[in-house]
Design a protein around this motif. Structure first.
Motif, PDB file in Angstrom:
ATOM      1  N   SER A 175      72.911 -21.394  94.147  1.00 51.15           N
ATOM      2  CA  SER A 175      72.864 -20.929  92.767  1.00 51.15           C
ATOM      3  C   SER A 175      72.587 -22.095  91.826  1.00 51.15           C
ATOM      4  O   SER A 175      73.246 -23.135  91.898  1.00 51.15           O
ATOM      5  CB  SER A 175      74.185 -20.262  92.380  1.00 51.15           C
ATOM      6  N   LEU A 176      71.629 -21.901  90.901  1.00 53.85           N
ATOM      7  CA  LEU A 176      71.343 -22.934  89.911  1.00 53.85           C
ATOM      8  C   LEU A 176      72.266 -22.838  88.696  1.00 53.85           C
ATOM      9  O   LEU A 176      72.200 -23.686  87.806  1.00 53.85           O
ATOM     10  CB  LEU A 176      69.873 -22.843  89.467  1.00 53.85           C
ATOM     11  N   SER A 177      73.112 -21.832  88.662  1.00 52.35           N
ATOM     12  CA  SER A 177      74.083 -21.746  87.577  1.00 52.35           C
ATOM     13  C   SER A 177      75.424 -22.367  87.961  1.00 52.35           C
ATOM     14  O   SER A 177      76.097 -22.982  87.133  1.00 52.35           O
ATOM     15  CB  SER A 177      74.289 -20.290  87.147  1.00 52.35           C
ATOM     16  N   THR A 178      75.809 -22.236  89.221  1.00 54.97           N
ATOM     17  CA  THR A 178      77.099 -22.779  89.662  1.00 54.97           C
ATOM     18  C   THR A 178      76.963 -23.990  90.573  1.00 54.97           C
ATOM     19  O   THR A 178      77.929 -24.727  90.785  1.00 54.97           O
ATOM     20  CB  THR A 178      77.907 -21.709  90.417  1.00 54.97           C
ATOM     21  N   GLY A 179      75.772 -24.175  91.152  1.00 54.79           N
ATOM     22  CA  GLY A 179      75.593 -25.258  92.104  1.00 54.79           C
ATOM     23  C   GLY A 179      76.198 -24.986  93.461  1.00 54.79           C
ATOM     24  O   GLY A 179      76.198 -25.860  94.334  1.00 54.79           O
ATOM     25  N   GLN A 180      76.690 -23.757  93.659  1.00 52.39           N
ATOM     26  CA  GLN A 180      77.356 -23.407  94.908  1.00 52.39           C
ATOM     27  C   GLN A 180      76.392 -22.683  95.859  1.00 52.39           C
ATOM     28  O   GLN A 180      75.503 -21.941  95.421  1.00 52.39           O
ATOM     29  CB  GLN A 180      78.555 -22.498  94.630  1.00 52.39           C
TER      30      GLN A 180
ATOM     31  N   GLY B 203      67.215 -17.798  89.485  1.00 51.05           N
ATOM     32  CA  GLY B 203      68.188 -18.875  89.331  1.00 51.05           C
ATOM     33  C   GLY B 203      68.634 -19.439  90.653  1.00 51.05           C
ATOM     34  O   GLY B 203      69.813 -19.749  90.858  1.00 51.05           O
TER      35      GLY B 203
ATOM     36  N   HIS C 117      67.825 -22.153  94.007  1.00 44.86           N
ATOM     37  CA  HIS C 117      67.133 -23.184  94.772  1.00 44.86           C
ATOM     38  C   HIS C 117      67.309 -22.838  96.244  1.00 44.86           C
ATOM     39  O   HIS C 117      68.390 -22.406  96.666  1.00 44.86           O
ATOM     40  CB  HIS C 117      67.711 -24.572  94.511  1.00 44.86           C
TER      41      HIS C 117
END
Length: 305
Positions: free
Chosen positions: A84-89, A57, A59
């Protein structure tokens, strides 16, 4: 966000991370989008190496500036950002200078472990600086029984007792089953056509303009493998061969295909050539392995903006 300035990860973990990344079924096609180069005013450039690790998960993007200096060598740095591809953080920013050496050597060795016959006994490392030493180090994990010879036109300052330093290119490659080219050359170092059928030759990229280590004229006479098909436009000798009529469709396989067992193994009728140029998927996999490793003593805490 963690800023990891001296990331560390074991050779076994690097090899496992690369094997897992290239074995991901989502890479049945190209293993990532390739490299993107931004030229800088006045000279130099910044190469971007993006990739996604679906299972993690994550990038990732590595940025590597090449900054020529008015006097002295160019400044070359590399940093990898994990998002993180779940939070974008952002999760971490890692100094990738050392990790780049590790992934370069491990990628080569992962490939040769799949391309060499089981009874291969002798390897030659041509160019024995930091990258060449890493190639020899990783080879011991994949083919521990191989005899390793090392040759460098600049001389060898550091070699442990598992490596035999030799004094000429001919002495290094004669009788070798594997020749790993690890130079910073922008011209021909070796012609694989001079070697017996079945010998595996590997080559890497450097920042030298037009970097290549074998003649482009040799390419049609080799069983060619690449780290990814996108490398065909980046590797100087392959691009030059294609411009002269060689058909890139004759490439026998890429690293994802080799790991998954889709690519045919060498037939042993011609010399074998594996060309890597460095991929974001490699940088992502190794950076993620280092991040998971902890690196507590080398980590500072920062705040994402």
């Amino acid at each position: 966000m963690r800023v990891i300035t001296t990331p560390h990860v074991s050779e076994q973990a690097v090899l496992a991370a690369l094997r897992e990344a290239f074995g991901d079924p989502s890479h049945a096609g190209p293993a990532g989008p390739g490299q993107f180069v931004v030229d800088l005013p006045g000279g130099g450039d910044v190469i971007h190496y993006p990739a996604v690790l679906p299972a993690a998960g994550i990038h990732a993007v590595k940025v590597s500036p090449y900054l020529p200096q008015p006097a002295g060598p160019a400044v070359v740095t590399a940093w990898t950002l994990l998002v993180s591809l779940s939070t974008g953080q952002p999760l971490a920013l890692l100094d990738a200078s050392g990790l780049t050496v590790e992934r370069t050597a491990a990628t080569t060795v992962l490939a040769v472990g799949l391309l060499l016959p089981p009874d291969a006994g002798t390897a030659a490392v041509v160019g024995y600086g930091r990258v060449g030493r890493a190639h020899a180090r990783y080879l011991r994990h994949v083919r521990p029984g191989m005899t390793v010879r090392a040759f460098s036109p600049l001389g060898i300052e550091e070699a442990d007792d598992t490596v035999q330093a030799v004094h000429s290119l001919e002495e290094a490659v004669t009788g070798a089953d594997l020749v790993m080219l690890c130079t910073s050359a922008a011209g021909d170092v070796l012609d694989p056509r001079d070697l017996p059928a079945g010998v595996v030759v590997t080559s890497i990229s450097t920042n030298a303009p037009g970097a290549r280590e074998i003649p482009s004229a040799a390419v049609p006479d080799l069983d060619v493998y690449v780290d990814a098909r996108t490398s065909l436009q980046v590797a100087t000798e392959l691009a030059q061969a294609a411009a002269s009529g060689w058909d890139p469709a004759t490439v026998r396989g890429d690293l994802a295909g080799l790991v998954a067992g889709r690519a045919p193994r060498p037939a042993g009728e011609r010399p074998v050539y594996f060309r890597s140029v460095g991929l974001g998927i490699e940088d992502a996999a190794v950076a993620w392995a280092a991040y998971e490793n902890g690196n507590d003593e080398a980590t500072t805490e920062g705040r994402s903006g």
